[in-house]
Every structure is written in C-alpha cells, then in structure tokens.
Scaffold this motif. Structure first.
Motif, PDB file in Angstrom:
ATOM      1  N   VAL A 221       0.836  -1.208   0.000  1.00  0.00           N
ATOM      2  CA  VAL A 221       0.000   0.000   0.000  1.00  0.00           C
ATOM      3  C   VAL A 221       0.869   1.254   0.000  1.00  0.00           C
ATOM      4  O   VAL A 221       0.574   2.241  -0.689  1.00  0.00           O
ATOM      5  N   GLN A 222       1.956   1.223   0.776  1.00  0.00           N
ATOM      6  CA  GLN A 222       2.864   2.378   0.815  1.00  0.00           C
ATOM      7  C   GLN A 222       3.490   2.638  -0.558  1.00  0.00           C
ATOM      8  O   GLN A 222       3.611   3.795  -0.984  1.00  0.00           O
ATOM      9  N   ARG A 223       3.884   1.562  -1.232  1.00  0.00           N
ATOM     10  CA  ARG A 223       4.482   1.729  -2.561  1.00  0.00           C
ATOM     11  C   ARG A 223       3.472   2.294  -3.552  1.00  0.00           C
ATOM     12  O   ARG A 223       3.792   3.141  -4.385  1.00  0.00           O
ATOM     13  N   ILE A 224       2.231   1.790  -3.470  1.00  0.00           N
ATOM     14  CA  ILE A 224       1.185   2.296  -4.373  1.00  0.00           C
ATOM     15  C   ILE A 224       0.924   3.775  -4.109  1.00  0.00           C
ATOM     16  O   ILE A 224       0.786   4.581  -5.042  1.00  0.00           O
ATOM     17  N   ALA A 225       0.853   4.142  -2.822  1.00  0.00           N
ATOM     18  CA  ALA A 225       0.609   5.539  -2.477  1.00  0.00           C
ATOM     19  C   ALA A 225       1.739   6.441  -2.980  1.00  0.00           C
ATOM     20  O   ALA A 225       1.493   7.526  -3.532  1.00  0.00           O
ATOM     21  N   ALA A 226       2.986   5.986  -2.815  1.00  0.00           N
ATOM     22  CA  ALA A 226       4.129   6.784  -3.279  1.00  0.00           C
ATOM     23  C   ALA A 226       4.114   6.939  -4.799  1.00  0.00           C
ATOM     24  O   ALA A 226       4.377   8.032  -5.331  1.00  0.00           O
ATOM     25  N   LEU A 227       3.785   5.857  -5.495  1.00  0.00           N
ATOM     26  CA  LEU A 227       3.740   5.910  -6.961  1.00  0.00           C
ATOM     27  C   LEU A 227       2.633   6.854  -7.433  1.00  0.00           C
ATOM     28  O   LEU A 227       2.838   7.657  -8.360  1.00  0.00           O
ATOM     29  N   CYS A 228       1.465   6.774  -6.801  1.00  0.00           N
ATOM     30  CA  CYS A 228       0.347   7.634  -7.206  1.00  0.00           C
ATOM     31  C   CYS A 228       0.638   9.107  -6.938  1.00  0.00           C
ATOM     32  O   CYS A 228       0.301   9.977  -7.749  1.00  0.00           O
ATOM     33  N   LYS A 229       1.289   9.395  -5.791  1.00  0.00           N
ATOM     34  CA  LYS A 229       1.612  10.791  -5.500  1.00  0.00           C
ATOM     35  C   LYS A 229       2.652  11.324  -6.473  1.00  0.00           C
ATOM     36  O   LYS A 229       2.600  12.483  -6.890  1.00  0.00           O
ATOM     37  N   GLN A 230       3.610  10.474  -6.846  1.00  0.00           N
ATOM     38  CA  GLN A 230       4.677  10.923  -7.744  1.00  0.00           C
ATOM     39  C   GLN A 230       4.149  11.156  -9.158  1.00  0.00           C
ATOM     40  O   GLN A 230       4.602  12.087  -9.847  1.00  0.00           O
ATOM     41  N   THR A 231       3.193  10.337  -9.589  1.00  0.00           N
ATOM     42  CA  THR A 231       2.666  10.457 -10.947  1.00  0.00           C
ATOM     43  C   THR A 231       1.414  11.329 -11.026  1.00  0.00           C
ATOM     44  O   THR A 231       0.942  11.627 -12.120  1.00  0.00           O
ATOM     45  N   GLY A 232       0.867  11.707  -9.861  1.00  0.00           N
ATOM     46  CA  GLY A 232      -0.331  12.549  -9.866  1.00  0.00           C
ATOM     47  C   GLY A 232      -1.604  11.797 -10.183  1.00  0.00           C
ATOM     48  O   GLY A 232      -2.621  12.397 -10.530  1.00  0.00           O
TER      49      GLY A 232
END
Length: 315
Positions: A221-232
């Motif tokens: 979940v943390q990785r998904i959240a980081a990826l989504c924040k980085q890509t918008g």
C-alpha cells in the motif's frame, strides 16, 4: 491377471477414495519416507475426529483419480495426479488446515544416520570428550576432525559439521555418529502440498502468520501511495496523503493572508502570542506530574494500611 481377491480389494479402495473426494474439499499430500507403523497409528488416532489418512500404490491412486474425474466431470481433483510421486499418501480433512498440519508434525521419531540416505538436515558434532579410546582416532582423521587425547580418551577440540543437508551420508560419518550414540535425524509425515477447493499450493503457505501478511500488504500500500503521488494519479491508497497535503497548503495560505478558518485560527493564535502558549504548556506539565506522583503515594498508603490490620494470622 490379478486374482479375484485383489480385484475386490482394488474396487473397495477405489470406492473409498472416490467417497473421500466426494465428501471433502481439503487434502494434504504427505511424504512418508522412514515413517513406521507405530507413527501412522499415533497420527491416525490424533486426527481421526476430522481427518482420514489414505495410503496406497501411486499407480492405483492416479488411476482412481483419473477415473473419478472422467466419471463425474469434476476436474478439481485432477491436479493432484502430477504430484503423486515417490512414497506419498493423502490425508483428507474437514478441520482447520494449520491445526491438522501442526498435529501431524508433532509425531517425529529420532533415527540414526544410515549410509546412502539423503540427510534431511545438517549434523554438527559438538566439541568435548567422546569417551572413545585412542585406538579409534582413524574415524576422526578420515573426516578431518581435530582431536586430542585427554585422560586416555579422545576429545574433539572444536565443533565440526560432518553431514550437510541434502547430501548422502557416507560410511565413515554413519559409523562415527553411531559410535557416539548420536541420532541426528527425526522422521515423520511431511506435508508437501495442500489441496483446497481445487487449488494446490505448497505447504509453506500455511506457515505465513497474520503479522507477516499484514506487513507485506502494508508495504504494498505504501508503494502504491508513493507511486500515485509521484505520478499525480489519485487512488484510495494516496487519498489520505493528498488530503493532508491539501490541508497543509490551506493552512499555509491562511497564515500568510487574512483568510482563515476554525482550525487555522488556533495556529494563528499560537503564532500571534507564543509566550502565552508556552506559559500554558509549562503550567499544564507540573499539574500532570503532580497527579502522576500522587497516585503512587496513595497506593503506598493503602499498602501500609493493609499490612497493619491490628491482628496476626497466628493469634
């Protein structure tokens, strides 16, 4: 051509196996090398309330499963056929898989190292006196084990590994372990595969704990959240972080301008009068400390009252 008695026995075995497949949705595929009849008896007795142990020739088991699949059209059990190799058996169960697996694993028997057997685990001989006379040093020399003579007996000077897991036991190793009275291996039914509602997976999956599963999911979940924040790209995982970031931006705007809202008012009050906030925080700290100190004092007084009741148990 098999005799009539053998044909009857095979038909009875086929009926029993087909009945178990009809009435169960869970099954263990177990490896049974070096398992004695007494161990089988103990295991059957321990799990008989919700499980049935079925052993048999691999060709017979495979033929029964294939004929069952063809006759019923239920292909879920067909996946077991390719795993039935070696000295294996089936344990059909209606109980909790982890509990039944643990019950099966409890019944292990120590066994000596035999020449030519594949070691299920590594074996290390600890340092110390062996009690053997000096004439038997040849066994230790063959295995390059450091020894010395102490008080007329052979003493091993350091721990040494004589058998490696997965390798065959040699004649010298087996003889030495036998002379030392060491039974390094333990044997029992080993669960290899698990069948559950048509799915077949490795038995190690049952050893995964809830905490381990939670940690893996949390990291994902943390990785998904980081990826989504980085890509918008918004998602459920990144939504809380986006909301907090939005609140921080609004708070920064409110502090820098005359615009305000209830939560921002508190921050503005602290920034406008930091001395008052510091004084209030300092006044609140001793009050909490006094309350905490008062509790042990009250407890000590109660203990003193309990200790002096004005009489003795022996009066």
């Amino acid at each position: 051509m098999p005799s009539a008695a053998k044909l009857v026995a095979k038909e009875e075995y086929d009926r029993k196996l087909c009945h178990l497949m009809d009435t169960h949705t869970k099954c263990f595929l177990v490896h049974a090398d070096n398992v004695g009849s007494k161990q089988f008896m103990q295991i059957r007795a321990a799990i008989r309330d919700n499980s049935t142990v079925l052993m048999g020739k691999n060709t017979m088991v495979r033929r029964c499963i294939r004929s069952y699949v063809e006759r019923t059209g239920n292909e879920q059990w067909g996946g077991l056929v390719e795993h039935i190799e070696g000295n294996v058996g089936l344990i059909f169960t209606q109980g909790e898989l982890t509990e039944v697996k643990d019950a099966i694993s409890e019944f292990k028997v120590g066994a000596p190292a035999k020449v030519g057997t594949v070691a299920p685990s590594s074996v290390t001989i600890p340092a110390g006196n062996t009690g053997m006379d000096p004439s038997q040093t040849s066994f230790f020399q063959v295995l390059n084990i450091p020894t010395k003579i102490t008080k007329g007996t052979i003493e091993i000077t350091s721990d040494i590994q004589v058998v490696t897991e997965g390798e065959k036991v040699g004649a010298s190793e087996a003889t030495l372990l036998s002379k030392l009275g060491i039974k390094p291996f333990s044997y029992g039914l080993v669960v290899q595969k698990v069948y559950e509602d048509g799915d077949i997976y490795d038995a190690s999956v049952l050893d995964i704990t809830d905490d381990q599963l939670s940690d893996v999911i949390g990291a994902g979940v943390q990785r998904i959240a980081a990826l989504c924040k980085q890509t918008g790209v918004p998602s459920l995982a990144s939504a809380p972080h986006s909301i907090i970031d939005g609140y921080k931006n609004l708070l920064a705007i409110a502090v820098s301008t005359e615009y305000s809202f209830p939560l921002a008012d508190k921050v503005k009050d602290v920034l406008a009068n930091p001395e008052a906030f510091a004084a209030a925080a300092a006044a609140a700290a001793p009050a909490g400390g006094d309350a905490a100190a008062a509790a042990p004092a009250a407890a000590e007084e109660e203990e003193e009252e309990d200790e002096d009741m004005g009489f003795s148990l022996f009066d």
